[in-house]
Design an enzyme around this catalytic site. Structure first.
Site, PDB file in Angstrom:
ATOM      1  N   GLU A   1       0.818  -1.216   0.000  1.00 33.65           N
ATOM      2  CA  GLU A   1       0.000   0.000   0.000  1.00 33.65           C
ATOM      3  C   GLU A   1       0.850   1.265   0.000  1.00 33.65           C
ATOM      4  OE1 GLU A   1      -3.320   2.032   2.951  1.00 33.65           O
ATOM      5  OE2 GLU A   1      -3.091  -0.143   2.937  1.00 33.65           O
ATOM      6  N   ASP A   2       1.995   1.228   0.681  1.00 33.42           N
ATOM      7  CA  ASP A   2       2.753   2.465   0.911  1.00 33.42           C
ATOM      8  C   ASP A   2       4.097   2.543   0.193  1.00 33.42           C
ATOM      9  OD1 ASP A   2       0.704   3.217   2.573  1.00 33.42           O
ATOM     10  OD2 ASP A   2       1.708   2.619   4.415  1.00 33.42           O
TER      11      ASP A   2
END
Length: 629
Positions: free
Chosen positions: A88-89
């Site tokens: 996600e990051d």
């Protein structure tokens, strides 16, 4: 104040706690895989920081620690915890995770990775939550990782803006705490509930916390004498045990105050005595519970009908304990919980973790989970809009079994009403339900059913769903039918939530809808919590001020010892002192105790508080409670 810099040595020390917790239950290959996952996560998150200013890797380590120590799961969930934010990051992909750590870890990371789309089927929050729930088709460990992730986020929510706190707290109270409860993970459920309550309603939370601390100090000497007597009884009879006095948490206190319509001082059982005996005693757990109960009731009087035997009849989520109420020497009923060490551990970890996925009750629950998810998906847009309500009703509540007059069994969510039963028979019956007969007695269709009830529904072709039915149904089929009918009727535009009816001066929050209308809710409103969990981005600050030409209905109940001029003193506090109109007044006197219910109009919450304080100060008045209309 600046957060002290966390060094790489400190980061590795914290990660070492995870590895130490896993060492005795992992193979060498598993330990190497977890170490590889940590090092990969540390490298990919190296330049990232949390809102607190800490290195971002602190969060994955904390989630892995919860998985390893508090939930006691295996190596694959620990790896997924270290890696849960990598995709996600960072530029890393799921394919890369699968390649490096295997299919199972890759699947778990994918499930807990939030989706990023241009258009969401329901909302970003709900689509991501549905993705997590869909994972039960394959591996329920993904839900447990998400619970651990949410638990650490709630423990560090101080660094977020108030609107973000409300959004995350709303999700937590609506989704994650009930889910932990269903899985039997009481410690996590209680902590999530209280952290959510703390950020949703900080003033109420702090007030109850203060009352609890005052209560502890006030009753300290009396409770010590009670506990010492228990120790004398059990020790003199050779019982091996440990004991603790447990004060109930602010959320539990607040919920029971609202359910019972009493104030803190009049709320019974604000704490309980927990007696825990070792598993290796010379008799069965049930017999040991009964032995301790028998020894205590030889001295203390027991409240009639106060026994709750969860040992023989565990809760749906596996909770076992023996509860009763004993009369102390100072004349107060004290709550007692008797458990074995195994029961206590089970109430913390949940029986899913203790018994694994082979557990029959969990498997039955998961099958119903999957069936309803499929039904929601089949019902197109309306199914999607009812997703949250159907999930909460079908999955988080315990079930009850009720019967038709000819003996056919029907399973419904706990707290279902005769309306849920009617829709369970057939949609047509539900749409035209007029009355019910429960165990042969005439009753409203809104009547809450109990396990074992025999139910018959009376219909009328001229009867149709009413707007308030949505507050009296739990099952997906009933929710779908009522919402479909009501959605075809024009709905009024509300600026003030009709459920909680906030008045100026209360803790409130606003939600902006698609028509740009702002609806004001009390911050403890069930609808506000639901909306915050689904549409957190629509939260807006509101300046909800008093207007002298706007009045709000409120109902107050005063309980007092009867005397001459009591009623005129109460009326004087409202009509004469504050010049407010009384709409209705009803009094009942029984055995010299007066219960007076007054409906009147107020301008603001402080004005209502002034009335409550004024009436509370009247001689012979013992208790004053109120609700908004």
């Amino acid at each position: 104040m600046n957060t002290p810099e966390i060094t790489e040595d400190e980061i590795r020390r914290r990660a070492g706690e995870v590895f130490s917790a896993m060492e005795n239950r992992s193979t060498l290959a598993e330990m190497q895989l977890m170490s590889k996952a940590f090092n990969f996560a540390m490298e990919t998150h190296r330049d990232q920081r949390r809102k607190t200013g800490e290195p971002y890797i602190i969060h994955p380590i904390a989630v892995a620690r919860i998985i390893a120590k508090e939930m006691q799961l295996g190596a694959e969930p620990v790896c997924a915890a270290f890696l849960h934010d990598v995709v996600e990051d960072t530029p890393c992909t799921i394919e890369k995770i699968r390649e490096m750590f295997g299919e199972s870890v890759g699947f778990l990371v994918k499930v807990v990775t939030k989706q990023n789309k241009k258009k969401y089927a329901m909302s970003k929050q709900l689509d991501n939550f549905k993705q997590m729930l869909d994972s039960v088709h394959y591996d329920i460990r993904a839900i447990l990782i998400k619970l651990a992730d949410r638990l650490h986020n709630m423990r560090t929510l101080d660094s977020m803006r108030p609107d973000k706190q409300m959004k995350i707290a709303g999700e937590t109270d609506y989704f994650y705490a009930p889910l932990a409860n269903r899985l039997g993970m009481y410690a996590i459920k209680i902590e999530l509930e209280n952290l959510s309550f703390r950020y949703r309603c900080p003033q109420i939370y702090e007030k109850i916390l203060r009352l609890i601390e005052e209560d502890k100090e006030k009753d300290r000497v009396k409770l010590k004498a009670f506990e010492d007597k228990i120790d004398d009884i059990l020790t003199s009879n050779g019982i091996r045990y440990r004991r603790e006095l447990v004060y109930k948490q602010p959320y539990n206190i607040w919920r029971r105050i609202n359910q019972q319509k009493v104030d803190f001082e009049h709320l019974e059982c604000r704490h309980f005595t927990h007696i825990v005996f070792p598993e290796d005693m010379y008799m069965s757990e049930k017999n040991m519970c009964l032995n301790i109960y028998s020894l205590l009731t030889d001295y203390f009087k027991e409240r009639p009908n106060s026994i709750i035997n969860y040992v023989d009849q565990p809760k749906q989520n596996g909770y076992q304990s023996f509860h009763t109420l004993l009369l102390s020497d100072y004349g107060v009923w004290e709550e007692i919980h008797i458990q074995s060490e195994r029961m206590t551990k089970k109430s913390y970890l949940g029986y899913l973790i203790e018994n694994g996925n082979r557990n029959k009750v969990i498997n039955e629950w998961l099958e119903s989970f999957r069936a309803v998810l499929k039904e929601v998906a089949r019902n197109s847009e309306k199914g999607k809009s009812l997703f949250v309500e159907s999930v909460r009703a079908s999955f988080y509540n315990d079930d009850i079994q009720v019967y038709t007059p000819d003996g056919r069994a029907m399973k419904l969510p706990k707290n279902s009403t005769a309306l849920d039963f009617a829709f369970g028979i057939h949609t047509h019956v539900g749409m035209h339900a007029k009355y019910a007969k429960i165990n042969g007695h005439l009753a409203s269709v809104k009547t809450v059913l109990k396990r074992g009830d025999s139910v018959e529904i009376g219909t009328d072709p001229n009867s149709w769903p009413q707007k308030d039915w949505v507050n009296h149904i739990k099952s997906y089929k009933a929710l779908k039918g009522v919402h479909e009918y009501l959605d075809n009727k024009p709905l009024p535009q509300f600026h003030r939530c009709p459920l909680c009816n906030p008045i100026p001066g209360e803790e409130v929050i606003g939600f902006r809808d698609e028509a740009d209308t702002i609806t004001v809710h009390r911050r403890d409103c069930a609808d506000a919590i639901s909306l915050a969990s689904q549409f957190g981005d629509s939260i807006v600050p509101v300046d909800y001020k008093e207007q002298r030409d706007v009045l709000y209905s409120a109902t107050l109940t005063a309980k007092a010892v009867d005397r001459q001029h009591l009623l005129s003193d109460i009326i004087d506090s409202i009509s004469n002192k504050l010049q407010l109109s009384i709409h209705s007044l009803h009094t009942v006197t029984e055995d010299e105790i007066v219960t007076c219910t007054i409906n009147f109009m107020v301008h603001s919450y402080p004005e209502l508080q002034t009335i409550v304080q004024s009436i509370s100060s009247i001689p012979d008045v013992d208790e004053v409670t109120y609700k908004n209309e």
